[in-house]
Design a protein around this motif. Structure first.
Motif, PDB file in Angstrom:
ATOM      1  N   CYS A  18       0.838  -1.205   0.000  1.00 60.21           N
ATOM      2  CA  CYS A  18       0.000   0.000   0.000  1.00 60.21           C
ATOM      3  C   CYS A  18       0.872   1.254   0.000  1.00 60.21           C
ATOM      4  O   CYS A  18       0.562   2.228  -0.693  1.00 60.21           O
ATOM      5  N   ARG A  22       0.915   4.120  -2.794  1.00 52.26           N
ATOM      6  CA  ARG A  22       0.801   5.523  -2.370  1.00 52.26           C
ATOM      7  C   ARG A  22       1.913   6.372  -2.984  1.00 52.26           C
ATOM      8  O   ARG A  22       1.668   7.446  -3.518  1.00 52.26           O
ATOM      9  N   ASP A  23       3.125   5.848  -2.926  1.00 47.62           N
ATOM     10  CA  ASP A  23       4.268   6.607  -3.426  1.00 47.62           C
ATOM     11  C   ASP A  23       4.246   6.769  -4.944  1.00 47.62           C
ATOM     12  O   ASP A  23       4.774   7.753  -5.470  1.00 47.62           O
ATOM     13  N   ALA A  25       1.350   6.781  -6.794  1.00 45.89           N
ATOM     14  CA  ALA A  25       0.088   7.372  -7.243  1.00 45.89           C
ATOM     15  C   ALA A  25       0.275   8.840  -7.614  1.00 45.89           C
ATOM     16  O   ALA A  25       0.995   9.587  -6.953  1.00 45.89           O
ATOM     17  N   THR A  26      -0.393   9.224  -8.677  1.00 45.20           N
ATOM     18  CA  THR A  26      -0.359  10.622  -9.102  1.00 45.20           C
ATOM     19  C   THR A  26      -1.590  11.382  -8.614  1.00 45.20           C
ATOM     20  O   THR A  26      -1.568  12.597  -8.528  1.00 45.20           O
ATOM     21  N   ASP A  27      -2.643  10.662  -8.303  1.00 44.39           N
ATOM     22  CA  ASP A  27      -3.884  11.261  -7.828  1.00 44.39           C
ATOM     23  C   ASP A  27      -3.818  11.463  -6.314  1.00 44.39           C
ATOM     24  O   ASP A  27      -3.492  10.535  -5.568  1.00 44.39           O
ATOM     25  N   GLN A  28      -4.117  12.667  -5.848  1.00 45.73           N
ATOM     26  CA  GLN A  28      -4.034  12.995  -4.418  1.00 45.73           C
ATOM     27  C   GLN A  28      -4.958  12.115  -3.583  1.00 45.73           C
ATOM     28  O   GLN A  28      -4.561  11.636  -2.524  1.00 45.73           O
ATOM     29  N   LYS A  30      -6.048   9.134  -4.189  1.00 41.24           N
ATOM     30  CA  LYS A  30      -5.513   7.772  -4.155  1.00 41.24           C
ATOM     31  C   LYS A  30      -4.322   7.696  -3.204  1.00 41.24           C
ATOM     32  O   LYS A  30      -4.193   6.736  -2.439  1.00 41.24           O
ATOM     33  N   ARG A  31      -3.471   8.706  -3.219  1.00 44.21           N
ATOM     34  CA  ARG A  31      -2.329   8.741  -2.289  1.00 44.21           C
ATOM     35  C   ARG A  31      -2.813   8.723  -0.843  1.00 44.21           C
ATOM     36  O   ARG A  31      -2.291   7.985  -0.004  1.00 44.21           O
ATOM     37  N   GLU A  32      -3.815   9.528  -0.560  1.00 43.77           N
ATOM     38  CA  GLU A  32      -4.340   9.605   0.804  1.00 43.77           C
ATOM     39  C   GLU A  32      -4.980   8.287   1.229  1.00 43.77           C
ATOM     40  O   GLU A  32      -4.786   7.835   2.363  1.00 43.77           O
ATOM     41  N   PHE A  34      -4.332   5.200   0.098  1.00 47.50           N
ATOM     42  CA  PHE A  34      -3.327   4.165   0.302  1.00 47.50           C
ATOM     43  C   PHE A  34      -2.411   4.484   1.480  1.00 47.50           C
ATOM     44  O   PHE A  34      -1.883   3.572   2.120  1.00 47.50           O
ATOM     45  N   ASP A  35      -2.267   5.744   1.822  1.00 52.24           N
ATOM     46  CA  ASP A  35      -1.528   6.112   3.024  1.00 52.24           C
ATOM     47  C   ASP A  35      -2.289   5.639   4.262  1.00 52.24           C
ATOM     48  O   ASP A  35      -1.702   5.058   5.183  1.00 52.24           O
TER      49      ASP A  35
END
Length: 59
Positions: A18, A22-23, A25-28, A30-32, A34-35
């Motif tokens: 995950c 997250r690292d 991902a270009t979509d904010q 999606k990053r949040e 997976f974080d």
């Protein structure tokens, strides 16, 4: 006991995957997402591991 340890290892592996998504991902959003998933999985692995240790100390 080995079953529990295998589950802890799987949770940690899933958390790492995950974090990787997250690292990358270009979509904010999606990053949040997976974080949060990585954090929750890591916390769950820590809790399971702690429960195993407490169980072993109690026996």
């Amino acid at each position: 006991m080995q079953d529990y340890l295998a589950q802890v290892e799987k949770l940690r592996k899933d958390a790492a995957e995950c974090a990787l998504v997250r690292d990358l991902a270009t979509d904010q959003a999606k990053r949040e997402l997976f974080d949060r998933l990585a954090s929750h999985l890591k916390a769950l692995a820590d809790q399971v591991e702690q429960a195993i240790l407490q169980r072993n100390v109690g026996t």
